[in-house]
Design a protein around this motif. Sequence first.
Motif, mmCIF file in Angstrom:
data_model
loop_
_atom_site.group_PDB
_atom_site.id
_atom_site.type_symbol
_atom_site.label_atom_id
_atom_site.label_comp_id
_atom_site.label_asym_id
_atom_site.label_seq_id
_atom_site.Cartn_x
_atom_site.Cartn_y
_atom_site.Cartn_z
ATOM 1 N N VAL A 63 0.847 -1.196 0.000
ATOM 2 C CA VAL A 63 0.000 0.000 0.000
ATOM 3 C C VAL A 63 0.884 1.249 0.000
ATOM 4 C CG1 VAL A 63 -1.623 1.379 1.373
ATOM 5 C CG2 VAL A 63 -2.052 -1.056 1.025
ATOM 6 N N ILE A 64 1.954 1.235 0.780
ATOM 7 C CA ILE A 64 2.893 2.362 0.813
ATOM 8 C C ILE A 64 3.483 2.612 -0.582
ATOM 9 C CG2 ILE A 64 5.140 3.133 1.677
ATOM 10 C CD1 ILE A 64 4.464 1.708 4.321
ATOM 11 N N SER A 65 3.865 1.529 -1.269
ATOM 12 C CA SER A 65 4.493 1.667 -2.589
ATOM 13 C C SER A 65 3.486 1.971 -3.685
ATOM 14 C CB SER A 65 5.256 0.391 -2.947
ATOM 15 O OG SER A 65 4.355 -0.676 -3.240
ATOM 16 N N GLY A 66 2.204 1.742 -3.429
ATOM 17 C CA GLY A 66 1.176 1.956 -4.442
ATOM 18 C C GLY A 66 0.908 0.748 -5.309
ATOM 19 N N ALA A 67 1.541 -0.392 -4.997
ATOM 20 C CA ALA A 67 1.325 -1.610 -5.786
ATOM 21 C C ALA A 67 -0.098 -2.123 -5.612
ATOM 22 C CB ALA A 67 2.329 -2.679 -5.393
ATOM 23 N N ILE A 68 -0.667 -1.947 -4.424
ATOM 24 C CA ILE A 68 -2.072 -2.245 -4.167
ATOM 25 C C ILE A 68 -2.671 -1.041 -3.452
ATOM 26 C CG2 ILE A 68 -1.783 -4.748 -4.071
ATOM 27 C CD1 ILE A 68 -1.775 -4.598 -1.035
ATOM 28 N N GLU A 69 -3.998 -0.955 -3.490
ATOM 29 C CA GLU A 69 -4.652 0.221 -2.909
ATOM 30 C C GLU A 69 -5.172 -0.019 -1.498
ATOM 31 O OE1 GLU A 69 -4.393 0.360 -7.148
ATOM 32 O OE2 GLU A 69 -5.577 -1.079 -5.973
ATOM 33 N N LEU A 70 -5.481 -1.250 -1.168
ATOM 34 C CA LEU A 70 -6.083 -1.584 0.119
ATOM 35 C C LEU A 70 -5.435 -2.844 0.672
ATOM 36 C CD1 LEU A 70 -9.502 -1.192 -1.507
ATOM 37 C CD2 LEU A 70 -9.063 0.117 0.556
ATOM 38 N N GLY A 71 -5.467 -2.990 1.988
ATOM 39 C CA GLY A 71 -4.935 -4.196 2.599
ATOM 40 C C GLY A 71 -5.663 -4.519 3.882
ATOM 41 N N ILE A 72 -5.780 -5.793 4.186
ATOM 42 C CA ILE A 72 -6.306 -6.231 5.473
ATOM 43 C C ILE A 72 -5.101 -6.568 6.340
ATOM 44 C CG2 ILE A 72 -7.754 -7.914 6.688
ATOM 45 C CD1 ILE A 72 -9.297 -8.244 4.037
ATOM 46 N N VAL A 73 -5.020 -5.922 7.492
ATOM 47 C CA VAL A 73 -3.818 -6.034 8.314
ATOM 48 C C VAL A 73 -4.185 -6.144 9.782
ATOM 49 C CG1 VAL A 73 -2.479 -4.678 6.661
ATOM 50 C CG2 VAL A 73 -3.532 -3.531 8.605
ATOM 51 N N GLN A 74 -3.236 -6.615 10.560
ATOM 52 C CA GLN A 74 -3.395 -6.631 12.007
ATOM 53 C C GLN A 74 -3.220 -5.222 12.556
ATOM 54 O OE1 GLN A 74 -1.490 -11.100 12.643
ATOM 55 N NE2 GLN A 74 -0.778 -9.423 13.920
ATOM 56 N N SER A 75 -3.991 -4.900 13.598
ATOM 57 C CA SER A 75 -3.940 -3.564 14.183
ATOM 58 C C SER A 75 -2.564 -3.222 14.728
ATOM 59 C CB SER A 75 -4.992 -3.440 15.292
ATOM 60 O OG SER A 75 -4.809 -4.450 16.288
ATOM 61 N N ASP A 76 -1.836 -4.214 15.227
ATOM 62 C CA ASP A 76 -0.504 -3.931 15.770
ATOM 63 C C ASP A 76 0.474 -3.524 14.682
ATOM 64 O OD1 ASP A 76 -0.722 -6.546 14.783
ATOM 65 O OD2 ASP A 76 0.799 -7.347 16.115
ATOM 66 N N ARG A 77 0.427 -4.227 13.546
ATOM 67 C CA ARG A 77 1.334 -3.898 12.456
ATOM 68 C C ARG A 77 1.016 -2.521 11.874
ATOM 69 N NH1 ARG A 77 5.987 -6.233 13.171
ATOM 70 N NH2 ARG A 77 6.106 -8.424 12.580
ATOM 71 N N LEU A 78 -0.246 -2.165 11.799
ATOM 72 C CA LEU A 78 -0.619 -0.849 11.304
ATOM 73 C C LEU A 78 -0.133 0.234 12.265
ATOM 74 C CD1 LEU A 78 -2.025 0.824 9.154
ATOM 75 C CD2 LEU A 78 -4.201 0.441 10.346
ATOM 76 N N TYR A 79 -0.274 -0.003 13.559
ATOM 77 C CA TYR A 79 0.216 0.926 14.580
ATOM 78 C C TYR A 79 1.718 1.151 14.418
ATOM 79 C CZ TYR A 79 1.429 2.665 19.270
ATOM 80 O OH TYR A 79 1.924 3.406 20.316
ATOM 81 N N GLN A 80 2.451 0.068 14.235
ATOM 82 C CA GLN A 80 3.900 0.165 14.101
ATOM 83 C C GLN A 80 4.299 0.933 12.844
ATOM 84 O OE1 GLN A 80 4.796 -3.991 14.207
ATOM 85 N NE2 GLN A 80 4.302 -4.182 16.376
ATOM 86 N N ALA A 81 3.571 0.704 11.749
ATOM 87 C CA ALA A 81 3.894 1.404 10.510
ATOM 88 C C ALA A 81 3.602 2.901 10.619
ATOM 89 C CB ALA A 81 3.100 0.804 9.353
ATOM 90 N N VAL A 82 2.458 3.241 11.190
ATOM 91 C CA VAL A 82 2.077 4.649 11.330
ATOM 92 C C VAL A 82 3.028 5.389 12.270
ATOM 93 C CG1 VAL A 82 0.285 6.205 12.215
ATOM 94 C CG2 VAL A 82 -0.344 4.270 10.751
ATOM 95 N N ASN A 83 3.484 4.693 13.305
ATOM 96 C CA ASN A 83 4.354 5.322 14.302
ATOM 97 C C ASN A 83 5.838 5.107 14.026
ATOM 98 O OD1 ASN A 83 2.553 6.446 16.645
ATOM 99 N ND2 ASN A 83 1.600 4.524 15.995
ATOM 100 N N SER A 84 6.151 4.612 12.824
ATOM 101 C CA SER A 84 7.537 4.461 12.364
ATOM 102 C C SER A 84 8.395 3.632 13.313
ATOM 103 C CB SER A 84 8.170 5.847 12.148
ATOM 104 O OG SER A 84 7.439 6.582 11.200
ATOM 105 N N THR A 85 7.865 2.480 13.708
ATOM 106 C CA THR A 85 8.623 1.575 14.561
ATOM 107 C C THR A 85 8.751 0.218 13.871
ATOM 108 O OG1 THR A 85 6.643 0.762 15.716
ATOM 109 C CG2 THR A 85 7.737 2.705 16.631
ATOM 110 N N GLN A 86 9.500 -0.681 14.502
ATOM 111 C CA GLN A 86 9.713 -2.031 13.990
ATOM 112 C C GLN A 86 10.284 -1.987 12.572
ATOM 113 O OE1 GLN A 86 9.166 -4.950 15.796
ATOM 114 N NE2 GLN A 86 8.747 -3.676 17.575
#
Length: 298
Positions: A63-86
Amino acid sequence: MLLPEASFCDENTYLTIGSGDITGLYYLTGGAISHVVNSRSKETGLRLNVQSTPGSIYNIDNVISGAIELGIVQSDRLYQAVNSTQKWPNNANQKLRAVFGIHAEAVTVIASEMSGITNMDQLKGKRVNLGHSDSGQRQNAIHALENQGIDYNNDLKAEDYVDYKVPELIHSNQLDAAFITGGHPTDFFNAICSGQTRVRFISIMNVGPILKKYPYYIETSIPVSLYSSQRNYTDVKTFGVKSILMTSEHVSERAVYIITKEVFSKIKQFKKLHPVYVNLSPRNMIEGLTAPIHSGAL
């Protein structure tokens, strides 16, 4: 938000939802969302395609790269991506957006009866699948083990098989146990529980420190009544996350509006597509989101 019922655009628009393994609930959920939205494609001009993927990390990266528009993800992984961790150490991920939440997912440990495993401590020295490196559940497994004082690098024989291989590996005595983060009930767990090898779910106890350290986790349990062939007699305590349909702020407000409107307005129909959706409502689907909500979903 009030947007007109007119067609999405003059020509059909196609968007892809990254999901998960074809045997798992993410793939089924992507199909369920697509089924509801695509039932009105002639009116809206929007059509969704579900893509099988390795899981949350892959979906977020693409989704970040634009290869796909939507994704189903775990809430923890989304939190980590938004907060620039892991795995996401830069700020580009602040453009990620939540559309709506879906089902709760329990961090599930399942072990063969012949392994002799009845508690977390007995995973030591055993062959344990933690999940594929691009899956969110691998980090959940590591957190569960660390909370128990178990070093996954040194205290057990950690494997990284994709989920669909797990039932066969357990039944052929090539695995002693596996971590799977997922909703219940699913055909995947039915397949493990109903095979030739007897299995049991392993409780993850004393999860207070995990909940305190990681704000995206919730305490939950797995009802044993869901699976008739497993060897548990009481509900299984554990912790978990929430599955979230996510996107980028670059995806149009109109497209996200259509997806949200179609699913919410047909929530009774949607809930019939799988038992794990039975408690969903538009209200609780916007709770517990770990990224800013997309303007089209407001």
